[in-house]
Design an enzyme around this catalytic site. Structure first.
Site, PDB file in Angstrom:
ATOM      1  CE  LYS A  89       4.313  -8.503   4.758  1.00  0.00           C
ATOM      2  NZ  LYS A  89       4.586  -8.168   3.368  1.00  0.00           N
ATOM      3  CD  GLU A 107       4.191   5.016  12.831  1.00  0.00           C
ATOM      4  OE1 GLU A 107       4.658   3.857  12.904  1.00  0.00           O
ATOM      5  OE2 GLU A 107       4.588   5.872  12.021  1.00  0.00           O
ATOM      6  N   GLY A 126       1.902  -5.074   2.262  1.00  0.00           N
ATOM      7  CA  GLY A 126       0.993  -4.329   3.146  1.00  0.00           C
ATOM      8  C   GLY A 126      -0.123  -3.626   2.399  1.00  0.00           C
ATOM      9  NE  ARG A 127       3.047  -0.593  -2.242  1.00  0.00           N
ATOM     10  CZ  ARG A 127       4.207  -0.980  -1.721  1.00  0.00           C
ATOM     11  NH1 ARG A 127       4.345  -1.057  -0.415  1.00  0.00           N
ATOM     12  NH2 ARG A 127       5.224  -1.285  -2.502  1.00  0.00           N
ATOM     13  CG  HIS A 152     -18.198  24.172  -4.143  1.00  0.00           C
ATOM     14  ND1 HIS A 152     -18.930  25.236  -4.619  1.00  0.00           N
ATOM     15  CD2 HIS A 152     -18.857  23.051  -4.549  1.00  0.00           C
ATOM     16  CE1 HIS A 152     -19.994  24.783  -5.259  1.00  0.00           C
ATOM     17  NE2 HIS A 152     -19.976  23.456  -5.236  1.00  0.00           N
ATOM     18  CE  LYS A 166       8.536   2.457   8.583  1.00  0.00           C
ATOM     19  NZ  LYS A 166       8.317   1.073   8.195  1.00  0.00           N
TER      20      LYS A 166
HETATM   21  O1  F6P Z   1       6.042   2.262   6.567  1.00  0.00           O
HETATM   22  C1  F6P Z   1       5.415   1.709   5.476  1.00  0.00           C
HETATM   23  C2  F6P Z   1       4.819   0.370   5.786  1.00  0.00           C
HETATM   24  O2  F6P Z   1       5.801  -0.597   5.847  1.00  0.00           O
HETATM   25  C3  F6P Z   1       3.769   0.028   4.750  1.00  0.00           C
HETATM   26  O3  F6P Z   1       4.274  -0.532   3.613  1.00  0.00           O
HETATM   27  C4  F6P Z   1       2.850  -0.843   5.527  1.00  0.00           C
HETATM   28  O4  F6P Z   1       1.617  -0.925   4.902  1.00  0.00           O
HETATM   29  C5  F6P Z   1       2.807  -0.110   6.839  1.00  0.00           C
HETATM   30  O5  F6P Z   1       4.115   0.366   7.015  1.00  0.00           O
HETATM   31  C6  F6P Z   1       2.361  -0.905   8.024  1.00  0.00           C
HETATM   32  O6  F6P Z   1       3.171  -2.023   8.255  1.00  0.00           O
HETATM   33  P1  F6P Z   1       2.710  -3.184   9.220  1.00  0.00           P
HETATM   34  O7  F6P Z   1       1.486  -3.791   8.679  1.00  0.00           O
HETATM   35  O8  F6P Z   1       3.865  -4.127   9.259  1.00  0.00           O
HETATM   36  O9  F6P Z   1       2.453  -2.580  10.585  1.00  0.00           O
END
Ligand code: F6P
Length: 533
Positions: free
Chosen positions: A197, A203, A255-256, A372, A501
């Site tokens: 987003k 990452e 995002g979620r 299990h 972060k």
């Molecule tokens: O660190 C959490 C977050 O901001 C989430 O809410 C989001 O889904 C994820 O990181 C990834 O963010 P982006 O889509 O901006 O890379």
């Protein structure tokens, strides 16, 4: 806390020890404590909620203003107050109904982007988009959190509907994830989607760089094998991705909550535009149900109220999600983000400390595997874990050895065992029938007692199709919304992820030996020194 909370606490104190099984005596409980929508049955009869408890819970929802807040969300009001944003992921699955926000119909742009996604997906799937290897056989989605968990969960869930390229996911900044994913893939026939987003997530951007290097070793124009999904057009272009392969969305899609739009591109590539549309239709059907059904029959409202009852009223800190559906293996992880990032907040909308606990810890695994592993604790541990079972009437496979029957019977047996338990008298009789007597009989029998009276719900559906998956995901989204409204929190920000972060960025130069660890606590200093050594 208002009167409804107090009344619920009092009611809980009055019924706490009552056997749930007693509630079934009049023969009407199962039907009276169930609700249905579009072929889906939600059974919450195996909880300790009785008619009075339900009335009080429904009052709580009324008093919290769930109906007004629901209307505000669907109308595009800025209910994400700490970020000043609307919350309009529902529009992604209702694009044919115009929606005016700030004087503009937001669905026009959504439809345009959706049409571009479909054209792109068709090009990839039919081989019109050849890449640099003559065709695209594999797609790698690079994203994390909401830009990974939703599509990864749904791609796995809808495996029987895959008729496109193979789809893979890289999320973790651990280089092992990219290395293991790329091993065996051919850069020339691989399409990479960078899904972020913000297009700043460390990452994702690091993995995108790694994959670009991998791509450059084999193809002349690595950027041409890339597509992007983001709200940050200038950043995708700085990365070198052609705007024709960039799919944007607005900041009012959290995002979620984003898998219904361009973040779902990998899913669309796997199941095709038609399958994706069916998924959207399922979500839209749940939206319609959520908006129209009376609270007492409204699945998202009921799920939320049961959640409040178990967490804030009964004090059960966790909630197990147990899909008896192997392809929903990633659903618990997906729900962990959806529920815990949304409702894991310690202050209410106005900044005051919450007078009760925030949302629960959500966890789980598919059955029967979990049986299990950790069900021992669920049945005989000292803590009560409310369980949410999910099960389909029909699988997709030819049932050669009655496997689906076995799966369903296990699911039903677990909720029955949790409800019924096994008394000391029953356990003693069983052990006595095996020849045990005296003190040894007593000792052995005690180990075989199941307290029972442990609450569970079951969500039953016909078969895991794109439509049904859409219903399930929208159901959980709206449950989170209702719980958030009742708790008085903002379910749509996530400030709690920021501190870690920031500290990680500050630690990087320390790990490289470029900065001193001055100001760090002794433990962190010791670990930095260990990592450097
Ligand atoms: O660190 C959490 C977050 O901001 C989430 O809410 C989001 O889904 C994820 O990181 C990834 O963010 P982006 O889509 O901006 O890379």
């Amino acid at each position: 806390m208002n009167q409804s909370w107090d009344a619920l606490k009092d009611h809980h104190a009055a019924v706490e020890g009552r056997p749930i099984l007693d509630l079934f005596e009049d023969g009407t409980r199962a039907a009276a404590f169930s609700a249905t929508t579009d072929g889906m049955l939600f059974d919450y009869a195996k909880t300790n909620i009785d008619a009075r408890g339900r009335t009080l819970l429904l009052q709580l929802a009324e008093q919290a203003g769930v109906a007004d807040k629901r209307a505000a969300m669907f109308a595009g009001a800025r209910i994400n107050e700490t970020e000043g944003r609307a919350v309009l992921h529902t529009t992604l699955r209702n694009m044919d109904t115009p929606l005016m926000v700030d004087g503009q119909d937001v669905t026009i742009a959504l439809r345009e982007t959706h049409a571009r996604m479909e054209a792109f997906a068709n090009d990839v799937r039919t081989g019109r988009l050849t890449g640099q290897g003559g065709k695209i056989t594999d797609v790698v989605n690079i994203g994390i959190g909401g830009s990974d968990l939703g599509p990864a969960m749904a791609v796995l869930a809808l495996a029987p509907f895959h008729d496109g390229p193979r789809v893979h996911f890289i999320s973790n900044v651990d280089g092992a994830h990219a290395a293991d994913c790329l091993r065996g893939l051919n850069p020339e026939t691989t399409l990479v989607i960078v899904a972020s987003k913000t297009f700043t997530t460390i990452e994702t951007m690091t993995n995108a760089e790694t994959v670009r290097v991998w791509m450059a070793a084999k193809v002349a124009d690595p950027a041409a094998q890339f597509a992007a999904v983001s709200t940050a057009a200038e950043k995708t272009s700085a990365f070198g991705i052609d705007s024709a392969r960039v799919f944007g969305f607005e900041d009012w899609v959290g995002g979620r909550y984003s898998m219904w739009g361009p973040i779902g591109l990998s899913l669309m590539l796997a199941v095709g535009p038609k399958g994706f549309t069916d998924f959207l239709r399922g979500g839209a059907a749940m939206d319609a149900h959520f908006r129209a059904a009376p609270f007492a029959q409204n699945l998202p409202v009921l799920l939320a109220l049961i959640g409040i009852w178990h967490n804030q009223i009964c004090g059960y800190a966790t909630r197990a999600v147990l899909p008896y559906d192997q392809r929903l293996s990633r659903l618990p992880a997906y729900l962990q983000q959806l529920e815990m990032e949304s409702n894991g907040k310690r202050v209410s909308m106005d900044g005051a400390d919450l007078p009760y606990h925030s949302g629960p810890v959500v966890w789980g695994e598919p059955g029967t595997n979990g049986q299990h592993a950790f069900y021992q604790l669920i049945h005989q541990g000292t803590r009560v874990v409310p369980c949410e079972f999910l099960v389909a009437k029909r699988g997709h496979e030819p049932d050669l050895a009655h496997q689906h029957l076995l799966l369903v019977s296990n699911c039903l047996a677990q909720s029955e065992a949790l409800l019924r338990g096994r008394s000391l008298a029953e356990a003693t009789a069983i052990m006595a029938s095996k020849g045990l007597t005296g003190a040894e009989l007593d000792r052995q029998a005690r180990h075989r007692v199941f307290p029972g009276n442990r609450p569970s719900t079951t969500l039953a559906y016909d078969q895991l199709t794109p439509f049904v998956l859409g219903q399930i995901i929208a159901l959980y989204e709206h449950r989170v919304f209702v719980e958030g409204v009742i708790l008085g929190i903002n379910s749509y920000d996530q400030w709690g992820v920021e501190l870690g972060k920031e500290l990680a960025l500050a630690l990087q130069p320390m790990l490289e030996g470029k900065r001193e660890t001055t100001g760090k606590d002794g433990s962190t200093r010791q670990l930095v020194e260990w990592a450097r050594g």
